[in-house]
Design an enzyme around this catalytic site. Structure first.
Site, PDB file in Angstrom:
ATOM      1  N   VAL A  55       2.700  -6.299   2.890  1.00  0.00           N
ATOM      2  CA  VAL A  55       3.141  -5.285   3.843  1.00  0.00           C
ATOM      3  C   VAL A  55       2.101  -4.165   3.969  1.00  0.00           C
ATOM      4  CG1 VAL A  55       5.585  -5.820   3.538  1.00  0.00           C
ATOM      5  CG2 VAL A  55       4.523  -4.122   2.056  1.00  0.00           C
ATOM      6  N   ASP A  78       6.595   1.277   2.193  1.00  0.00           N
ATOM      7  CA  ASP A  78       6.371   0.303   1.125  1.00  0.00           C
ATOM      8  C   ASP A  78       7.305   0.579  -0.043  1.00  0.00           C
ATOM      9  OD1 ASP A  78       3.780   1.205   2.472  1.00  0.00           O
ATOM     10  OD2 ASP A  78       3.243  -0.786   1.746  1.00  0.00           O
ATOM     11  N   ASP A 103       0.870  -1.180   0.000  1.00  0.00           N
ATOM     12  CA  ASP A 103       0.000   0.000   0.000  1.00  0.00           C
ATOM     13  C   ASP A 103       0.911   1.236   0.000  1.00  0.00           C
ATOM     14  OD1 ASP A 103       0.827  -0.642   2.624  1.00  0.00           O
ATOM     15  OD2 ASP A 103      -0.832   0.473   3.518  1.00  0.00           O
ATOM     16  N   HIS A 116       9.157   0.141   8.611  1.00  0.00           N
ATOM     17  CA  HIS A 116       8.468  -1.140   8.808  1.00  0.00           C
ATOM     18  C   HIS A 116       8.605  -2.167   7.680  1.00  0.00           C
ATOM     19  CE1 HIS A 116       6.507   1.213  11.912  1.00  0.00           C
ATOM     20  NE2 HIS A 116       5.972   2.008  11.013  1.00  0.00           N
ATOM     21  N   ASP A 117       8.078  -1.810   6.499  1.00  0.00           N
ATOM     22  CA  ASP A 117       7.875  -2.812   5.455  1.00  0.00           C
ATOM     23  C   ASP A 117       9.183  -3.412   4.939  1.00  0.00           C
ATOM     24  OD1 ASP A 117       5.285  -2.145   5.833  1.00  0.00           O
ATOM     25  OD2 ASP A 117       5.024  -1.099   3.928  1.00  0.00           O
TER      26      ASP A 117
END
Lengths: 344, 339
Positions: free
Chosen positions: A147, A16, A11, A266-267
């Site tokens: 993710v 991402d 996303d 994060h991803d």
């Protein structure tokens, strides 16, 4: 060495974008396709942003992008629920339509800081692509790396359960045990579509969750990102720019990150964990389910830590910690190698 | 007249079988395909039953059967509806089998096991392929089970919505339920799916709820009249009606003695002659997805209050009555016409 066949479900989204760069440039991956989904921004924009990243990495001839689901499975059906009414920082409910994002917090923006892409997404929808590709594969051949919210993956499994044995494993960025962000109990990807993760968790696939507990250990400082910027390639500069953007966003809401002048990415950690498993630490085989009761804990990932004679069956691996040094070194190494390969 | 291009979505099911037979034999309808879904029984059984009906009709070359979803969107992960999917482990299966008084039964026992197979493509992918290749507003969808398949189709590929001419749905009830005091079975199995399809933006959504299907009950003498047509399909339809009359006499009496509704077939009759549906309201409808006592209730706002803020734009049509004589005549007409 045989490359690992993966499909990225994203996303896009600033983190991402970094995950996509790494999945395209790390030579240990054979990226079969990118499926976009509603999440950080609406699917129209996550698709467009994914195309931007593909162009930024000059991979438009090899990597195709597919547009996925525009709405979560059920969370926005409850008209009085937080997913359908409001969320801190937003003037509009899910999905985050273009222009509805509060402009003062810029962890994500509607459009990535890259030119409007020249390439287009494929005509086929993401779920149809997932089913077709998986059904044509050998058993245990393909790794899925979702993710974002798990809408596309869950619906593909429901529409054609014959894809389940084709999946080697699913490496998910999502969830949180002690760390959460979208609600007191839930992490964003899962909070957007709690039912989707619960469907995936019940599929029987090998699943690893890379939750906020791990990703918050794997932050990158603006200082570190300058080393990446110095590599000088388009993808390296994109990553440095996005780290800076995220650090600015986090500084407005997270005192710890403000002091560090950095942000979690994060991803990208989920992608790293596929080639360097030891980047994840304290990985525990657990029983995990998602709260789908639509109360205060809607979207919480609940780990059964009770000590019982008859423990509940374990259905996923949950990473409680991660190694920041391995993570940063991996990003630099891959980007350096890509630079050398391009003969720059 | 051009034949109406129709896709059936079924959980066969005794009344589904009557719907399939009448749709395939009707001279006004071209059945493009039949998607199966979890509902009256698990999707393995509803697919097998559908194949049996299609094989009996001898149309397996022209009418593909595609297997749909085995689970409703969220009902089973909530763990609040034990017994779904209904398979061989269904708690009353033995009792039903031995007493012969079931409304559906696991398998349609009047047919031999099928020797044909469903298509290799799953129902959701098949729907998307078929609808994307069609002209705008050219396809009539007749779902008569839980709306799981169509909800996923519209979620996965929203461009399919404008290909749909209309949806004629057997499901719901206005202040009337069957499986629960507030809910009709098809909607109760997958309320979220029904709400998604209702709100998809599809042009004409027509509800054929229990209020209509109960008004269009068939009797033993209707079954006799159908049997006297003398064809194999007519014999099958007569037998299915009689089986349902036994089931309904045991579990759910309707207003006339020795009678039963054949819910799903009423949607097919409505294509032949829309006036078989009566008391039609253009209104705002909503499906309760709250997960409690009223989960799956269909709310039809046919008498909107005087408060302006309460008024919502109508999103569907609901038929609260039906003309039972017309229904019988249409069924007989289709079966006679195919003779």
């Amino acid at each position: 060495m045989e490359k690992r066949k993966i499909i990225m479900d994203v996303d896009t989204g600033s983190d991402d974008a970094m995950a996509l760069v790494m999945a395209m440039l790390d030579e240990r991956f054979d990226l079969l396709g990118i499926t976009a989904v509603n999440g950080n921004v609406e699917v129209k924009l996550t698709t467009m942003n994914s195309l931007r990243v593909v162009e930024c990495c000059d991979k438009q001839d090899e990597v195709k992008v597919y547009k996925g689901c525009d709405l979560p499975i059920a969370s926005t059906l409850m008209p009085w629920g937080p997913q359908a009414t409001q969320m801190p920082g937003f003037t509009n409910p899910l999905p985050h339509r273009e222009g509805t994002r509060e402009q003062s917090i810029q962890v994500h923006t509607d459009h990535l800081p890259l030119p409007v892409p020249k390439i287009k997404e494929e005509p086929e929808s993401a779920v149809v692509f997932l089913i077709k590709t998986l059904l044509a594969a050998e058993d245990g051949e393909i790794t899925l790396v979702p993710v974002g919210p798990l809408t596309n993956i869950a619906i593909a499994m429901r529409a054609d359960p014959r894809i389940i044995p084709k999946i080697k494993e699913i490496m998910i960025m999502g969830g949180g045990h002690d760390v959460n962000n979208s609600s007191p109990a839930a992490e964003f990807n899962i909070w957007v579509d709690p039912e989707a993760l619960e469907i995936v968790l019940q599929s029987g696939c090998k699943i690893t969750l890379v939750p906020l507990d791990a990703t918050h250990k794997c932050f990158m400082t603006v200082e570190e990102s300058e080393r990446i910027r110095a590599i000088g390639t388009k993808p390296a500069i994109l990553i440095a720019d996005l780290v800076k953007q995220r650090a600015t966003g986090y500084a407005q809401m997270d005192a710890e990150m403000k002091a560090l002048n950095g942000a979690p990415l994060h991803d990208a950690l989920a992608v790293c964990a596929l080639v360097i498993p030891e980047v994840l630490k304290n990985v525990v085989h657990v029983n995990c389910h998602v709260d789908i009761s639509k109360g205060i804990a809607y979207g919480q990932t609940i780990i059964d830590q009770r000590i019982r004679v008859n423990p509940t069956p374990k259905n996923c691996y949950f990473a409680f910690d991660a190694d920041k040094d391995i993570f940063v070194k991996w990003m630099i190494d891959v980007l350096e190698k890509d630079k050398a390969k391009r003969g720059l | 007249m051009d034949k109406r291009k129709v896709i059936l979505d079924v959980d066969t099911g005794s009344d589904d079988a009557v719907a399939i037979i009448s749709a395939v034999l009707s001279k006004n309808i071209e059945v493009l395909g039949i998607a199966t879904v979890n509902g009256n029984r698990c999707v393995e059984y509803t697919t097998e039953n559908t194949l049996r009906v299609v094989e009996m009709l001898g149309v397996s070359e022209t009418v593909p059967v595609v297997r749909g979803c085995a689970y409703p969107l969220v009902a089973t992960i909530k763990r609040k509806k034990p017994g779904i999917p209904r398979g061989h482990y269904y708690q009353h299966a033995e009792e039903y089998k031995t007493s012969g008084k079931s409304i559906h039964g696991d398998f349609l026992d009047m047919f031999p096991p099928s020797t044909i197979k469903e298509a290799n493509l799953n129902a959701v992918s098949w729907y998307i392929k078929t609808l994307m290749a069609a002209e705008d507003e050219s396809i009539t969808l007749i779902p008569v089970g839980p709306l799981t398949n169509l909800a996923h189709v519209f979620q996965v590929e929203p461009r399919t919505v404008k290909k749909v001419k209309e949806i004629i749905y057997m499901g719901g009830g206005h202040l009337l339920g069957n499986t629960r005091p507030a809910a009709e079975y098809n909607v109760w199995v997958d309320p979220e799916a029904a709400q998604i399809v209702l709100e998809s933006g599809v042009r004409n959504f027509i509800w054929v709820p229990l209020n209509a299907t109960h008004a269009a009950y068939l009797t033993k003498s209707d079954a006799e009249r159908i049997r006297s047509i003398g064809t194999k399909p007519a014999e099958v339809v007569a037998e299915l009606i009689e089986q349902r009359i036994i089931g309904y006499s045991n579990y759910q009496k309707v207003e006339a003695p020795d009678a039963a509704p054949i819910h799903d077939a009423l949607c097919i009759a409505a294509i032949h002659d829309p006036s078989v549906l009566t008391d039609i309201h253009h209104c705002y409808a909503e499906v309760d997805c709250g997960g409690s006592s009223c989960d799956g209730e269909t709310i039809f706002d046919i008498n909107p209050g005087s408060f302006e803020y309460d008024k919502k734009t109508p999103n569907s049509y609901v038929a609260l009555g039906a003309d039972r004589e017309k229904f019988v005549n249409i069924l007989v007409g289709i079966l006679e016409g195919a003779k």
